[in-house]
Design an enzyme around this catalytic site. Structure first.
Site, short mmCIF file in Angstrom:
data_model
loop_
_atom_site.label_atom_id
_atom_site.label_comp_id
_atom_site.label_asym_id
_atom_site.label_seq_id
_atom_site.Cartn_x
_atom_site.Cartn_y
_atom_site.Cartn_z
N ASP A 166 13.71 -3.43 13.01
CA ASP A 166 12.50 -3.34 12.20
C ASP A 166 12.12 -4.75 11.75
O ASP A 166 12.99 -5.61 11.57
CB ASP A 166 12.68 -2.41 11.01
CG ASP A 166 13.74 -2.87 10.01
OD1 ASP A 166 13.41 -3.70 9.16
OD2 ASP A 166 14.88 -2.39 10.09
N ASP B 289 9.11 3.52 2.51
CA ASP B 289 10.28 2.74 2.12
C ASP B 289 10.49 2.88 0.61
O ASP B 289 9.74 2.32 -0.19
CB ASP B 289 10.04 1.27 2.50
CG ASP B 289 11.19 0.35 2.11
OD1 ASP B 289 12.17 0.83 1.52
OD2 ASP B 289 11.09 -0.86 2.40
N GLU C 30 12.93 2.04 -2.31
CA GLU C 30 14.08 1.23 -2.69
C GLU C 30 13.83 0.53 -4.02
O GLU C 30 12.81 0.76 -4.66
CB GLU C 30 14.44 0.24 -1.60
CG GLU C 30 13.34 -0.73 -1.20
CD GLU C 30 13.80 -1.69 -0.10
OE1 GLU C 30 14.58 -2.61 -0.44
OE2 GLU C 30 13.39 -1.51 1.06
#
Length: 261
Positions: free
Chosen positions: A63, A152, A154
């Site tokens: 990625d 995503d 996080e």
């Protein structure tokens, strides 16, 4: 004395909009796991060991984000990478300036590719960010080479770990993003996270395993315990050296089946 006068003048100009702070930061570009590495440790070491029951075959991929700039996709194809995820957006104001080279370049070399969005749940609703993502590179097409988008989830790069949300509030935000992305694209978004962050910020507030594939980050030779209610991982980010490297849990035909929906 002069320095004090200059500082006062600068502050006055800033107050009326005629000066900018000397330490103004560039647009955000946080890659997958950039904050997880800061909080949970560095890159994995050695070759991943598949100890989880049911893991019979894997496909290797990478990625990337704007930090990588123009990527040499022929090189990574030669290294055996067969899929790639590319950062498209962050929050509601950032788009990866290298997105076209990365997204189209990986496709043109033969990889199955997809896009991801770095979530900022304190900035706007899940629906707003899902729409921003889908409209700026995060879409999906049934061409056999485009993977569903990724959200995503996080650690907050700007402040409190859980963006000031309760576990129930965070779960509701993710559900809002997921439902909106599905309405826009017809696909369930993949959720990228770490077990530690998820345990702190979502916990057992809602279960997503029935609808959303899991991409787990753990920089080690084994994947370890998975976040709440997921019994299996779909992707595993196991190192960031020399850049983020991942495994897909299945053979190549299963990866293509995921792309086809």
């Amino acid at each position: 004395m002069k320095s004090g006068l200059l500082a006062a003048l600068s502050a006055a100009l800033l107050a009326i909009g005629l000066a900018t702070p000397a330490a103004a930061e560039p647009p955000a570009d946080h890659g997958l796991g950039s904050q997880i590495r800061k909080h949970e440790g560095g890159p994995g070491v050695g070759r991943p060991v598949h100890t989880q029951p049911g893991v019979l075959a894997t496909v290797s991929g990478i990625d990337v984000s704007g930090w990588q700039g123009n990527v040499d996709w022929n090189y990574w194809w030669g290294q055996g990478k067969r899929f790639a995820y590319v950062k498209a957006t962050e929050g509601t104001s950032y788009r990866n300036p290298y997105f076209a080279q990365q997204y189209n370049g990986s496709y043109n070399v033969g990889m199955i590719r997809g896009a991801y969005h770095f979530a900022l749940p304190n900035v706007s609703s899940g629906a707003t960010q899902a729409n921003y993502f889908a409209s700026n590179g995060g879409g999906w097409s049934r061409d056999g080479k485009t993977l569903p988008g990724v959200v995503d989830m996080e650690y907050n790069p700007y402040g409190a770990t859980c963006y000031g949300k309760t576990q129930a509030g965070m779960a509701a935000w993710i559900r809002d993003f997921s439902n909106t992305y599905r309405a826009r694209t017809g696909r369930d978004v993949v959720i990228y996270t770490s077990t530690s962050w998820w345990s702190q910020c979502v916990g057992t507030a809602q279960a997503f395993a029935a609808t959303n594939p899991l991409w787990v980050a753990r920089y080690n030779t084994t994947v370890g315990t998975l976040p709440y209610n997921w019994g299996i991982w779909t992707f595993w980010q196991y190192t960031d050296s020399p850049l983020d490297q991942n495994l897909f849990n299945g053979a190549y035909d299963r990866l293509r089946a995921l792309a086809l929906g």
